[in-house]
Design a protein around this motif. Structure first.
Motif, PDB file in Angstrom:
ATOM      1  N   THR B 440     111.175  55.406  96.221  1.00 14.28           N
ATOM      2  CA  THR B 440     109.983  55.037  95.462  1.00 14.28           C
ATOM      3  C   THR B 440     109.166  54.017  96.258  1.00 14.28           C
ATOM      4  OG1 THR B 440     111.249  53.311  94.403  1.00 14.28           O
ATOM      5  CG2 THR B 440     111.084  55.391  93.227  1.00 14.28           C
ATOM      6  N   PRO B 441     107.882  53.886  95.957  1.00 13.83           N
ATOM      7  CA  PRO B 441     107.110  52.827  96.607  1.00 13.83           C
ATOM      8  C   PRO B 441     107.686  51.450  96.269  1.00 13.83           C
ATOM      9  CG  PRO B 441     105.657  54.394  95.527  1.00 13.83           C
ATOM     10  CD  PRO B 441     107.045  54.745  95.108  1.00 13.83           C
ATOM     11  N   LEU B 442     107.520  50.519  97.181  1.00 14.78           N
ATOM     12  CA  LEU B 442     108.040  49.155  96.962  1.00 14.78           C
ATOM     13  C   LEU B 442     107.318  48.466  95.797  1.00 14.78           C
ATOM     14  CD1 LEU B 442     108.653  47.331 100.352  1.00 14.78           C
ATOM     15  CD2 LEU B 442     110.161  47.374  98.380  1.00 14.78           C
ATOM     16  N   ASP B 443     106.140  48.973  95.449  1.00 14.97           N
ATOM     17  CA  ASP B 443     105.378  48.350  94.353  1.00 14.97           C
ATOM     18  C   ASP B 443     106.149  48.403  93.038  1.00 14.97           C
ATOM     19  OD1 ASP B 443     103.006  48.026  95.955  1.00 14.97           O
ATOM     20  OD2 ASP B 443     102.858  50.201  95.869  1.00 14.97           O
ATOM     21  N   ILE B 444     106.954  49.451  92.865  1.00 12.20           N
ATOM     22  CA  ILE B 444     107.628  49.630  91.562  1.00 12.20           C
ATOM     23  C   ILE B 444     108.674  48.542  91.316  1.00 12.20           C
ATOM     24  CG2 ILE B 444     109.091  51.214  90.232  1.00 12.20           C
ATOM     25  CD1 ILE B 444     107.401  53.484  91.478  1.00 12.20           C
ATOM     26  N   PRO B 445     109.636  48.324  92.216  1.00  8.09           N
ATOM     27  CA  PRO B 445     110.575  47.223  91.923  1.00  8.09           C
ATOM     28  C   PRO B 445     109.913  45.846  91.944  1.00  8.09           C
ATOM     29  CG  PRO B 445     111.007  48.141  94.091  1.00  8.09           C
ATOM     30  CD  PRO B 445     110.033  49.047  93.439  1.00  8.09           C
ATOM     31  N   LEU B 446     108.824  45.700  92.715  1.00  5.54           N
ATOM     32  CA  LEU B 446     108.185  44.383  92.824  1.00  5.54           C
ATOM     33  C   LEU B 446     107.138  44.152  91.732  1.00  5.54           C
ATOM     34  CD1 LEU B 446     107.670  44.115  96.689  1.00  5.54           C
ATOM     35  CD2 LEU B 446     109.284  42.827  95.300  1.00  5.54           C
ATOM     36  N   ALA B 447     106.916  45.154  90.873  1.00  2.00           N
ATOM     37  CA  ALA B 447     105.837  45.072  89.882  1.00  2.00           C
ATOM     38  C   ALA B 447     105.878  43.794  89.036  1.00  2.00           C
ATOM     39  CB  ALA B 447     105.856  46.307  88.997  1.00  2.00           C
ATOM     40  N   PRO B 448     107.047  43.350  88.535  1.00  2.00           N
ATOM     41  CA  PRO B 448     107.034  42.134  87.700  1.00  2.00           C
ATOM     42  C   PRO B 448     106.548  40.902  88.443  1.00  2.00           C
ATOM     43  CG  PRO B 448     109.153  43.277  87.546  1.00  2.00           C
ATOM     44  CD  PRO B 448     108.387  43.933  88.630  1.00  2.00           C
ATOM     45  N   TYR B 449     106.564  40.926  89.764  1.00  2.00           N
ATOM     46  CA  TYR B 449     106.187  39.741  90.545  1.00  2.00           C
ATOM     47  C   TYR B 449     104.829  39.890  91.216  1.00  2.00           C
ATOM     48  CZ  TYR B 449     111.087  39.260  89.693  1.00  2.00           C
ATOM     49  OH  TYR B 449     112.296  39.207  89.063  1.00  2.00           O
ATOM     50  N   THR B 450     104.253  41.095  91.151  1.00  2.00           N
ATOM     51  CA  THR B 450     102.925  41.272  91.759  1.00  2.00           C
ATOM     52  C   THR B 450     101.818  41.152  90.717  1.00  2.00           C
ATOM     53  OG1 THR B 450     103.211  43.661  91.525  1.00  2.00           O
ATOM     54  CG2 THR B 450     103.698  42.721  93.675  1.00  2.00           C
ATOM     55  N   ARG B 451     102.176  41.216  89.427  1.00  2.00           N
ATOM     56  CA  ARG B 451     101.144  41.151  88.373  1.00  2.00           C
ATOM     57  C   ARG B 451     100.585  39.744  88.227  1.00  2.00           C
ATOM     58  NH1 ARG B 451     104.815  44.492  84.464  1.00  2.00           N
ATOM     59  NH2 ARG B 451     104.463  46.575  85.286  1.00  2.00           N
TER      60      ARG B 451
END
Lengths: 187, 458
Positions: B440-451
């Motif tokens: 999966t793209p790295l954005d998915i696991p990092l989503a809680p910290y990129t918002r």
């Protein structure tokens, strides 16, 4: 290169090998070495065809960690690549031919078939253009066909005297003519 | 590093190896013509060894067997069978013209650096047209040919892909030359140079941004007011404010001059920390593969956001590192450091602290690790205690093999508990740990910290 252009010479080599074996074996003989030689001829021609079919499959560098059946297959493939199948086939086919009584024109046709088998095998394994190879060697092959006919003609000449000496002399004379032509003509 | 090459107009241009995502692997491979012209990387004058071909040996066998059987069986027709092969052999013997002892060979590559799975082409040319030439390629480890392995002609093009990152030897190319009778063959084996294969970068479009950013111009919205473009509020005019910032509707309503305020735009320092001490899992999908792909994708994402990005690879032989910097060139420098990663064990190479120059104060540290090595985990704790903001991307995607024996299953359970304890202890210290499977793209696991900005706590 299209798959047909690759597979064509390989199939032709198999067919020519099979035809040479069948030609040398006919009529089938039961006694002596003939059955064993026929078996050997079939096996080596088939193995040669299999070698040509598998020539594009790469051989892995190390297969120590492969499963047993893969290693066994790789050993078989390695044997197929290394053994001189065509040379063995040539010897076996000629030997099979001499199991029959003398038949000059039959043997001459077999000689042409075996030479064609070797040439097509080379074309198949080297990927050379068959038309180009045959065009370059056409004259030599034509002279070779004449020599085959000359050999058959020598065999049909009646012997000067009955006995083994006269037959041997005929052979030596034919061989001398063939060698002389082979040495003189190309120059 | 970019590659210099000439474009169609003859001008020098920079060819950058384009990113090819994993999903593109299933797409149709590019044809060899699409790969463009090659750059000469090797041009040699090599010695040719001539010897009888296999065809000649077969013809000799036929002639010898026929003559021998003719004499033994006293049949002249068998002597005739020896005629055609002897003629051919004689022809080749008396006309050896055109056999050259040395030949010029040129080797070219369309790209000297490729990403995993990216197609490239190898061009080989021999400077002689007096022989029938046949080229065959024996690919090196992890090099997958996508064209026919053997080609006839004076020039040949082999296309290939490299399956796994690293410095990969392309293998050996063999040139076989035949005379016109095809009875003599010359052979030349040429060792091909190595090619740099970059890890295929993970897809990452969003960035983790710290709440406290250094005072440096960038593209991330900071909490402090500044000269950015994002509106934050309205306040009363004070001398020195720019006239263009006056908010006339608000001024009319309140009767006093009001000005708009904007958020400052800052950049951050990002350090990518890759744990190369252990490499577990299937080759091509191992923890180190995932770590390097993730780090390459993160480097691309943060550099695109005008951040300064550096890298540290933590390995047994000592850390390799690159101080944070900006720009496209930095991306290739980072990947060059990444492909030097080595999991080989070096006795006595122990270090608990990472190089100071590679870790600017206040930097965001993005860690890619399977968290298997206790010393590495201790290093992370030490960094956290020193005040660095860490985020750990867990790239562990393998487990000990499942067996029926009680001791094995118990050991497996204990191992899982240990792994959970390590991750729990890091979370307790304020280090977020996210799991990434590499697909999966790295954005998915990092989503809680990129918002929202990652709050920096000391």
């Amino acid at each position: 290169m299209s798959p047909l252009a690759v597979a064509g010479p390989r199939l032709a080599a198999l067919l020519l090998g099979a035809a040479s074996v069948a030609w040398a074996a006919a009529p089938l003989k039961n006694g002596g070495l003939a059955p064993a030689l026929l078996t050997v001829s079939i096996v080596v021609v088939a193995a040669g065809a299999l070698r040509l079919a598998l020539v594009d499959i790469p051989q892995p560098d190390d297969y120590f960690f492969q499963p047993g059946y893969v290693r066994a297959w790789l050993v078989v493939a390695g044997l197929l690549r290394t053994w001189a199948w065509e040379e063995t086939a040539v010897v076996a086919i000629l030997w099979l031919e001499v199991q029959h009584p003398a038949r000059p024109w039959h043997t001459a046709a077999l000689g042409a078939g075996v030479a064609a088998y070797l040439l097509v095998t080379h074309i198949a394994e080297s990927g050379a253009d068959p038309a180009q190879v045959l065009r370059r060697q056409a004259k030599i092959l034509a002279v070779g066909a004449c020599l085959l006919a000359l050999g058959a003609g020598f065999a049909m000449l009646p012997a000067a005297t009955p006995g083994a000496g006269a037959a041997l002399l005929r052979v030596l004379a034919a061989a001398a003519v063939v060698l002389a032509v082979a040495l003189v003509l190309p120059a | 590093m970019p590659t210099l090459m000439r474009n169609e107009r003859g001008r020098l241009s920079i060819r950058l190896a384009h990113h090819r995502a994993k999903s593109a692997k299933s797409a149709n491979p590019a044809s060899s013509a699409d790969l463009g012209a090659s750059i000469e990387i090797k041009s040699e004058d090599v010695a040719v060894t001539w010897r009888p071909s296999r065809h000649a040996r077969r013809l000799l066998t036929l002639a010898a067997a026929a003559l021998l059987l003719a004499v033994i069986t006293r049949r002249p027709e068998l002597a005739g069978v020896a005629g055609p092969p002897l003629l051919l052999l004689g022809a080749a013997r008396v006309s050896p013209r055109g056999r050259q002892d040395r030949l010029g060979i040129r080797v070219g590559l369309t790209a000297t650096r490729v990403y995993e799975g990216e197609p490239a082409a190898l061009d080989v040319t021999v400077a002689s047209d007096s022989h029938d030439a046949r080229w065959s390629l024996e690919p090196g480890k992890c090099v997958e040919p996508t064209s026919a392995p053997s080609v006839n002609g004076q020039a040949a093009r082999f296309t290939f892909t490299v399956d796994r990152w690293g410095k990969r030897k392309l293998g050996t190319v063999t040139l076989r030359l035949h005379d016109r009778w095809r009875l003599t063959e010359g052979q030349v084996a040429l060792a091909l140079p190595a090619i740099d294969c970059y890890p295929s970068p993970a897809v990452q479009r969003t960035q983790v941004v710290l709440s406290k950013l250094p005072n440096r111009l960038g593209e991330h919205r900071a909490r402090v007011p500044g000269e950015g473009v994002e509106f934050t509020g309205v306040r009363e005019f004070v001398p020195g404010d720019r006239q263009r910032a006056i908010n006339w509707p608000a001024t009319t309503r309140r009767g006093r001059l009001q000005v708009n305020t904007f958020a400052a735009e800052r950049s951050q320092d990002v350090v990518l920390l890759v744990d190369a001490t252990s490499d577990v899992g299937e080759p091509g999908e191992s923890a180190l593969d995932l770590g390097l792909r993730g780090a390459a994708g993160a480097a691309r994402a943060y550099l695109a956001g005008r951040d300064r990005v550096g890298v540290i690879t933590y390995q047994w032989g000592g850390a390799r590192w690159l101080a944070p910097s900006l720009g496209r060139r930095q991306e290739y420098k980072i990947i060059d450091v990444l492909i030097e990663a080595d999991t080989g064990y070096t006795r006595g190479a122990i270090f608990s602290r990472l190089p100071r120059a590679a870790l600017p104060p206040g930097a965001l540290v993005v860690v890619f690790s399977p968290l298997l090595d206790n010393r590495f985990v201790e290093t992370l704790r030490d960094m956290r205690e020193r005040g660095f903001s860490l985020i750990v991307v867990d790239v562990m995607n393998a487990e000990p093999p499942a067996r029926r024996a009680f001791a094995d299953s118990a050991a497996r359970r204990i191992w899982r508990l240990e792994q959970q304890a390590i991750r729990f202890s890091l979370r307790e210290l304020g280090v977020p740990v996210v799991t990434w499977d590499g697909r999966t793209p790295l954005d998915i696991p990092l989503a809680p910290y990129t918002r929202r900005p990652l709050v920096t706590r000391r």
